[in-house]
Design a protein around this motif. Structure first.
Motif, PDB file in Angstrom:
ATOM      1  N   ALA A  83       0.828  -1.210   0.000  1.00 53.38           N
ATOM      2  CA  ALA A  83       0.000   0.000   0.000  1.00 53.38           C
ATOM      3  C   ALA A  83       0.862   1.258   0.000  1.00 53.38           C
ATOM      4  CB  ALA A  83      -0.931   0.000   1.215  1.00 53.38           C
ATOM      5  N   ASP A  84       2.061   1.145   0.570  1.00 52.68           N
ATOM      6  CA  ASP A  84       2.955   2.309   0.633  1.00 52.68           C
ATOM      7  C   ASP A  84       3.877   2.419  -0.573  1.00 52.68           C
ATOM      8  OD1 ASP A  84       1.996   3.373   2.993  1.00 52.68           O
ATOM      9  OD2 ASP A  84       3.362   2.190   4.257  1.00 52.68           O
ATOM     10  N   ALA A  85       3.797   1.456  -1.470  1.00 54.04           N
ATOM     11  CA  ALA A  85       4.674   1.496  -2.653  1.00 54.04           C
ATOM     12  C   ALA A  85       4.249   2.622  -3.603  1.00 54.04           C
ATOM     13  CB  ALA A  85       4.621   0.146  -3.379  1.00 54.04           C
ATOM     14  N   GLN A  86       5.236   3.160  -4.308  1.00 50.77           N
ATOM     15  CA  GLN A  86       4.950   4.281  -5.208  1.00 50.77           C
ATOM     16  C   GLN A  86       3.906   3.908  -6.261  1.00 50.77           C
ATOM     17  OE1 GLN A  86       6.290   7.335  -4.578  1.00 50.77           O
ATOM     18  NE2 GLN A  86       4.763   8.016  -6.055  1.00 50.77           N
ATOM     19  N   GLU A  87       3.982   2.675  -6.717  1.00 55.03           N
ATOM     20  CA  GLU A  87       3.036   2.218  -7.745  1.00 55.03           C
ATOM     21  C   GLU A  87       1.583   2.341  -7.249  1.00 55.03           C
ATOM     22  OE1 GLU A  87       3.860  -1.826  -8.761  1.00 55.03           O
ATOM     23  OE2 GLU A  87       1.978  -2.049  -9.886  1.00 55.03           O
ATOM     24  N   THR A  88       1.365   1.986  -5.983  1.00 56.73           N
ATOM     25  CA  THR A  88       0.004   2.064  -5.420  1.00 56.73           C
ATOM     26  C   THR A  88      -0.427   3.520  -5.251  1.00 56.73           C
ATOM     27  OG1 THR A  88       0.473   0.017  -4.224  1.00 56.73           O
ATOM     28  CG2 THR A  88      -1.473   1.244  -3.552  1.00 56.73           C
ATOM     29  N   LYS A  89       0.500   4.336  -4.750  1.00 54.08           N
ATOM     30  CA  LYS A  89       0.193   5.766  -4.593  1.00 54.08           C
ATOM     31  C   LYS A  89      -0.173   6.385  -5.942  1.00 54.08           C
ATOM     32  CE  LYS A  89       3.279   6.425  -0.600  1.00 54.08           C
ATOM     33  NZ  LYS A  89       4.489   7.070  -0.080  1.00 54.08           N
ATOM     34  N   ASP A  90       0.585   6.019  -6.969  1.00 56.12           N
ATOM     35  CA  ASP A  90       0.331   6.574  -8.297  1.00 56.12           C
ATOM     36  C   ASP A  90      -1.024   6.125  -8.840  1.00 56.12           C
ATOM     37  OD1 ASP A  90       2.787   7.780  -8.175  1.00 56.12           O
ATOM     38  OD2 ASP A  90       3.808   6.344  -9.499  1.00 56.12           O
ATOM     39  N   LEU A  91      -1.376   4.868  -8.558  1.00 58.45           N
ATOM     40  CA  LEU A  91      -2.637   4.352  -9.073  1.00 58.45           C
ATOM     41  C   LEU A  91      -3.828   5.056  -8.413  1.00 58.45           C
ATOM     42  CD1 LEU A  91      -4.226   2.457 -10.833  1.00 58.45           C
ATOM     43  CD2 LEU A  91      -3.823   0.611  -9.184  1.00 58.45           C
ATOM     44  N   LEU A  92      -3.720   5.316  -7.106  1.00 57.98           N
ATOM     45  CA  LEU A  92      -4.810   6.032  -6.425  1.00 57.98           C
ATOM     46  C   LEU A  92      -4.941   7.447  -6.983  1.00 57.98           C
ATOM     47  CD1 LEU A  92      -6.999   5.919  -4.229  1.00 57.98           C
ATOM     48  CD2 LEU A  92      -5.318   6.884  -2.637  1.00 57.98           C
ATOM     49  N   ARG A  93      -3.810   8.073  -7.218  1.00 61.22           N
ATOM     50  CA  ARG A  93      -3.850   9.419  -7.794  1.00 61.22           C
ATOM     51  C   ARG A  93      -4.429   9.386  -9.207  1.00 61.22           C
ATOM     52  NH1 ARG A  93      -1.726  14.351  -6.802  1.00 61.22           N
ATOM     53  NH2 ARG A  93      -0.754  13.517  -4.915  1.00 61.22           N
ATOM     54  N   LYS A  94      -4.071   8.371  -9.952  1.00 61.62           N
ATOM     55  CA  LYS A  94      -4.584   8.236 -11.319  1.00 61.62           C
ATOM     56  C   LYS A  94      -6.113   8.060 -11.314  1.00 61.62           C
ATOM     57  CE  LYS A  94      -4.431   4.968 -15.216  1.00 61.62           C
ATOM     58  NZ  LYS A  94      -5.788   4.472 -14.897  1.00 61.62           N
ATOM     59  N   ASN A  95      -6.605   7.194 -10.432  1.00 58.18           N
ATOM     60  CA  ASN A  95      -8.062   7.012 -10.334  1.00 58.18           C
ATOM     61  C   ASN A  95      -8.752   8.325  -9.991  1.00 58.18           C
ATOM     62  OD1 ASN A  95      -7.984   4.301 -10.912  1.00 58.18           O
ATOM     63  ND2 ASN A  95      -8.580   3.599  -8.861  1.00 58.18           N
ATOM     64  N   THR A  96      -8.155   9.055  -9.056  1.00 53.93           N
ATOM     65  CA  THR A  96      -8.748  10.309  -8.582  1.00 53.93           C
ATOM     66  C   THR A  96      -8.754  11.356  -9.695  1.00 53.93           C
ATOM     67  OG1 THR A  96      -7.903   9.781  -6.381  1.00 53.93           O
ATOM     68  CG2 THR A  96      -8.629  12.048  -6.756  1.00 53.93           C
ATOM     69  N   ASP A  97      -7.596  11.525 -10.329  1.00 53.54           N
ATOM     70  CA  ASP A  97      -7.503  12.514 -11.402  1.00 53.54           C
ATOM     71  C   ASP A  97      -8.440  12.164 -12.554  1.00 53.54           C
ATOM     72  OD1 ASP A  97      -5.574  13.796  -9.927  1.00 53.54           O
ATOM     73  OD2 ASP A  97      -3.872  13.085 -11.115  1.00 53.54           O
ATOM     74  N   GLU A  98      -8.502  10.876 -12.862  1.00 53.59           N
ATOM     75  CA  GLU A  98      -9.364  10.457 -13.969  1.00 53.59           C
ATOM     76  C   GLU A  98     -10.840  10.750 -13.662  1.00 53.59           C
ATOM     77  OE1 GLU A  98      -9.059   6.288 -15.249  1.00 53.59           O
ATOM     78  OE2 GLU A  98     -11.215   6.405 -15.682  1.00 53.59           O
ATOM     79  N   ALA A  99     -11.250  10.470 -12.419  1.00 50.15           N
ATOM     80  CA  ALA A  99     -12.647  10.719 -12.045  1.00 50.15           C
ATOM     81  C   ALA A  99     -12.989  12.196 -12.183  1.00 50.15           C
ATOM     82  CB  ALA A  99     -12.905  10.232 -10.620  1.00 50.15           C
ATOM     83  N   VAL A 100     -12.095  13.057 -11.681  1.00 43.33           N
ATOM     84  CA  VAL A 100     -12.334  14.498 -11.764  1.00 43.33           C
ATOM     85  C   VAL A 100     -12.385  14.924 -13.228  1.00 43.33           C
ATOM     86  CG1 VAL A 100     -11.348  16.773 -11.289  1.00 43.33           C
ATOM     87  CG2 VAL A 100     -11.360  15.004  -9.502  1.00 43.33           C
ATOM     88  N   GLU A 101     -11.458  14.406 -13.998  1.00 41.85           N
ATOM     89  CA  GLU A 101     -11.406  14.714 -15.437  1.00 41.85           C
ATOM     90  C   GLU A 101     -12.727  14.361 -16.136  1.00 41.85           C
ATOM     91  OE1 GLU A 101      -9.659  15.901 -19.025  1.00 41.85           O
ATOM     92  OE2 GLU A 101      -8.763  16.019 -17.017  1.00 41.85           O
ATOM     93  N   ARG A 102     -13.323  13.263 -15.695  1.00 36.85           N
ATOM     94  CA  ARG A 102     -14.569  12.796 -16.321  1.00 36.85           C
ATOM     95  C   ARG A 102     -15.806  13.452 -15.706  1.00 36.85           C
ATOM     96  NH1 ARG A 102     -13.802   6.369 -16.070  1.00 36.85           N
ATOM     97  NH2 ARG A 102     -15.705   6.293 -17.336  1.00 36.85           N
ATOM     98  N   GLY A 103     -15.624  14.334 -14.720  1.00 37.62           N
ATOM     99  CA  GLY A 103     -16.762  15.108 -14.214  1.00 37.62           C
ATOM    100  C   GLY A 103     -17.180  14.821 -12.782  1.00 37.62           C
ATOM    101  N   ALA A 104     -16.467  13.940 -12.087  1.00 42.33           N
ATOM    102  CA  ALA A 104     -16.879  13.604 -10.720  1.00 42.33           C
ATOM    103  C   ALA A 104     -16.664  14.782  -9.782  1.00 42.33           C
ATOM    104  CB  ALA A 104     -16.105  12.394 -10.216  1.00 42.33           C
ATOM    105  N   PHE A 105     -17.542  14.889  -8.773  1.00 41.89           N
ATOM    106  CA  PHE A 105     -17.401  15.937  -7.765  1.00 41.89           C
ATOM    107  C   PHE A 105     -17.786  15.434  -6.388  1.00 41.89           C
ATOM    108  CE2 PHE A 105     -21.471  16.266  -9.937  1.00 41.89           C
ATOM    109  CZ  PHE A 105     -22.374  16.232  -8.883  1.00 41.89           C
ATOM    110  N   GLY A 106     -18.046  14.128  -6.255  1.00 45.28           N
ATOM    111  CA  GLY A 106     -18.438  13.560  -4.962  1.00 45.28           C
ATOM    112  C   GLY A 106     -18.331  12.059  -5.019  1.00 45.28           C
ATOM    113  N   ALA A 107     -18.877  11.402  -3.995  1.00 40.89           N
ATOM    114  CA  ALA A 107     -18.809   9.944  -3.937  1.00 40.89           C
ATOM    115  C   ALA A 107     -20.074   9.400  -3.283  1.00 40.89           C
ATOM    116  CB  ALA A 107     -17.589   9.489  -3.138  1.00 40.89           C
ATOM    117  N   PRO A 108     -20.518   8.217  -3.724  1.00 40.68           N
ATOM    118  CA  PRO A 108     -19.943   7.452  -4.817  1.00 40.68           C
ATOM    119  C   PRO A 108     -20.318   8.045  -6.174  1.00 40.68           C
ATOM    120  CG  PRO A 108     -21.955   6.398  -4.076  1.00 40.68           C
ATOM    121  CD  PRO A 108     -21.711   7.566  -3.147  1.00 40.68           C
ATOM    122  N   THR A 109     -19.451   7.820  -7.156  1.00 42.95           N
ATOM    123  CA  THR A 109     -19.748   8.192  -8.539  1.00 42.95           C
ATOM    124  C   THR A 109     -19.695   6.938  -9.402  1.00 42.95           C
ATOM    125  OG1 THR A 109     -18.878  10.425  -8.262  1.00 42.95           O
ATOM    126  CG2 THR A 109     -19.016   9.587 -10.515  1.00 42.95           C
TER     127      THR A 109
END
Lengths: 199, 199
Positions: free
Chosen positions: A148-174
């Motif tokens: 969970a602390d590996a860079q790969e995992t951190k990057d994947l969480l950031r990628k999911n988050t950025d992608e959701a915002v990019e696609r229009g998300a503003f809350g959860a669940p989306t």
């Protein structure tokens, strides 16, 4: 081809918890494929300029708690408990969710986290909760925590988050079915309708 | 004794419009008595420190419009149209609603106003819309307009608004069954469940 339902959620989000309890039955009824997408809700709020929940006024916060209790009752869940630590930091739990996903145990891990948080009032940032949830899901605790602390995992969480915002998300669940977006546990009826459309 | 469902709503509120289209069938199914309570949503928002809708971010506003279209489709209504004047000022329409209520024609008046606003895009503050809606509801236009401006009507709208805030309202539509409050068109399922409980 079965439709894919993407579920963007955060372990600190009570409405994500509520929705998560319905997804097994929903996917069984509709034959869709569920894609679990943990993301960091705090970063989503920040990106759209919102304060963290519960936010708003006292009247809103009071009603929101009643609403969470109403949904728990409607769904036949144990009484809803708002953790004393709320609003909580889901970062560690979200990263562990990605590890559990890679191990094929995200459904069990998610149930274990959410039950402790929103029916027992534990803090999802508490290492004791996370270790117990990993164990309950049959996952190796120490190695999962390290991953969970590996860079790969951190990057994947950031990628999911950025992608959701990019696609229009503003809350959860989306939820997404393709680019058709639905926001909130209370839109699951709409989600099911969309999954059934044209099939 | 039939239960009483109080419906606090504003003619400028699109989600109040959506909910209003379901109330006739809901009251028939549940045997409840409907109490129409026009109130001034702008004053409610002000009292709880919120900005007027659509508020929030571009992502939220974009989704809200899609959501309104989804609900219109789900309910079998004509395509939803957001008036160019949105957010609108419902004050005059709300006062006229109280006059229509006293005349026993609030259901017809409400249908006439909302159809023009949210399926034709007219401004609920436009005198032409209001006069046409009064006429469609079979009400005497000139005398109703005069009564809407009477102090008694102004006081009653303020009373409804203050009372709703006092009881915990922070948006529209807001429903009460006794002091059990439900907020939003998307809680109508919960409202129906509560109306059926214990009967």
């Amino acid at each position: 081809m079965p439709k894919v339902l993407e579920f963007f959620f955060d372990y600190a989000s009570p409405y994500s918890y509520l929705a998560s309890t319905q997804l097994e039955a929903l996917t069984a009824r509709t034959g869709c494929t569920l894609s679990w997408r943990p993301f960091l809700l705090g970063a989503v709020f920040k990106s759209v300029g919102k304060n963290s929940p519960p936010g708003g006024t006292f009247a809103q916060a009071k009603y929101q708690l009643k609403d969470l209790q109403d949904w728990s009752d409607l769904y036949g869940l144990p009484p809803f408990v708002l953790p004393a630590a709320f609003p909580m930091n889901g970062l560690k739990a979200d990263r562990l969710g990605l590890v559990a996903l890679a191990e094929g145990q995200i459904a069990a891990f998610t149930r274990a986290v959410y039950r402790r948080a929103f029916t027992q009032g534990q803090d999802v940032a508490d290492p004791a909760l996370l270790e117990a949830a990993l164990a309950e899901a049959g996952l190796p605790v120490a190695s999962c925590l390290a991953r969970a602390d590996a860079q790969e995992t951190k990057d994947l969480l950031r990628k999911n988050t950025d992608e959701a915002v990019e696609r229009g998300a503003f809350g959860a669940p989306t939820f997404f079915i393709g680019e058709d977006m639905y926001v909130g546990n209370d839109r699951l009826g709409m989600v099911e309708r969309a999954l059934r459309a044209g099939t």
